[in-house]
Design an enzyme around this catalytic site. Structure first.
Site, PDB file in Angstrom:
ATOM      1  CB  ALA A  78      -2.250   8.897  -4.897  1.00  0.00           C
ATOM      2  CE1 TYR A 145      -5.982   0.454   1.608  1.00  0.00           C
ATOM      3  CE2 TYR A 145      -5.949  -1.807   2.361  1.00  0.00           C
ATOM      4  CZ  TYR A 145      -5.760  -0.637   1.644  1.00  0.00           C
ATOM      5  OH  TYR A 145      -4.997  -1.008   0.583  1.00  0.00           O
TER       6      TYR A 145
END
Ligand code: UDP
Length: 329
Positions: A78, A145
């Site tokens: 997730a 990221y």
């Protein structure tokens, strides 16, 4: 095994759920459906809607499930994972990918689940000199990221030392393709990854593909990446979870094909399936020149190896996009 899959309605999570069920395991999916899709959840899995940041909901689901039999392993998919989006929204990435993981770890510990399979990324390596990445190489991410995934890896390692958690951390390279049934694939309104955009150009859904940068220090000037079929990647997760159930130890491995292809080579391979229009445009922020995996460790420690190649990846994504077009028309 009974496996709790956070993010099991998303692209990689849903393929992993399919492979877990094919291997005969029991699966519990937990997803907030923000980017995932309820229809992508295998009908044989039990589904709970909930957010990765909601520790109390995670504990509630784990306790409900434990009443029917202990959860052996948790998987964490997730996360937010788009490099350019992370450059423009770094704080959202820290919130979801770092704080979200912290909440999940708290929930697991409170529920006495002590094994986790975690999705990390090749982006933790940053800009490797030689392009090939080994697990022990220096990590120095060049985009938010990669930074958030490295922070998450470190959080898991420290939690492992302090709280007896076992982990299997997978550093993904470029994942693409679709399940052979074409029931699931990468289905998003706003696609940013190379392979699906190539196929959208080939199918006339976008006018042309933009190739970001032609002046990189690579043999043809375009970026080199390592493309792995999502089904191969999903099978590695099954092996990772089985490893955690058998051994009282942890593991960090690369998951790629072990081969590097330039963007231009991928475009040329796709053009053999269906012609497409493309143009060269300036570089995209956050992109390293070369990134491909050494997968010796995954082979040796997990007994895993990819079975599908670049052409399978391209063909299955094309087939999946054709199927989506058919069902939308
Ligand atoms: N890329 C490209 N055009 C696109 C999308 C991606 O040239 O429309 C390039 C991108 O610059 C990178 C490679 O394809 O070199 C893979 O990018 P992708 O976004 O698929 O994955 P990433 O490597 O960022 O995780």
């Amino acid at each position: 095994m009974k496996v709790f899959v956070a993010g099991g309605a998303g692209y990689i999570g849903s393929h992993t759920v399919y492979e877990l069920i094919r291997a005969g395991h029991e699966v519990v999916v937990y997803d907030n459906l923000s980017t995932g899709c309820r229809d992508a959840v295998h009908p044989g899995a039990r589904f709970y809607e909930g957010d990765i940041l909601d520790k109390d909901r995670i504990v509630q689901v784990l306790q409900t499930e434990s009443a029917e039999g202990a959860v052996d392993v948790a998987m964490h998919f997730a996360a937010k994972l788009i490099v350019p989006e992370s450059v423009s929204m770094p704080l959202a990435y820290y919130h979801n990918n770092v704080e979200g993981l912290r909440q999940m770890l708290l929930g697991l510990m409170e529920s006495e689940v002590t094994s986790i399979v975690f999705s990390s990324t090749a982006a933790v390596y940053g800009e490797p000199q030689k392009g090939e990445c080994l697990e022990d190489d220096y990590t120095l991410p060049i985009n938010p990221y990669g930074e958030t995934k490295l922070a998450a890896e470190r959080m898991i390692k420290w939690a492992s030392e302090a709280h007896g958690l076992n982990y299997c951390i997978f550093r993904y390279f470029n994942v693409a393709g679709a399940d052979s049934t074409l029931e699931i694939g990468l289905n998003k309104d706003q696609l940013t990854h190379l392979v699906p955009l190539i196929m959208q150009a080939a199918l006339g859904q976008i006018e042309k593909l933009s190739i970001f940068g032609s002046d990189y220090d690579t043999f043809d000037g375009t970026c080199v990446r390592d493309y792995i079929h999502v089904t191969d990647l999903a099978k590695a997760h099954v092996k990772g979870a089985e490893y955690l159930c058998k051994q009282n130890s942890s593991l960090l491995v690369n998951l790629g094909s072990g081969e590097g292809y330039s963007v231009k080579e991928v475009v040329d391979a796709a053009s053999k399936l269906l012609p497409l229009a493309y143009e060269f445009v300036p570089r995209r922020p956050g992109d390293p020149a070369k990134l491909y995996a050494n997968i010796t460790k995954a082979r040796e420690q997990l007994g895993w190896q990819p079975e599908l190649g670049l052409n399978d990846i391209l063909q299955s994504d094309l087939d999946y996009r054709r199927k989506l077009l058919g069902s939308n028309s």
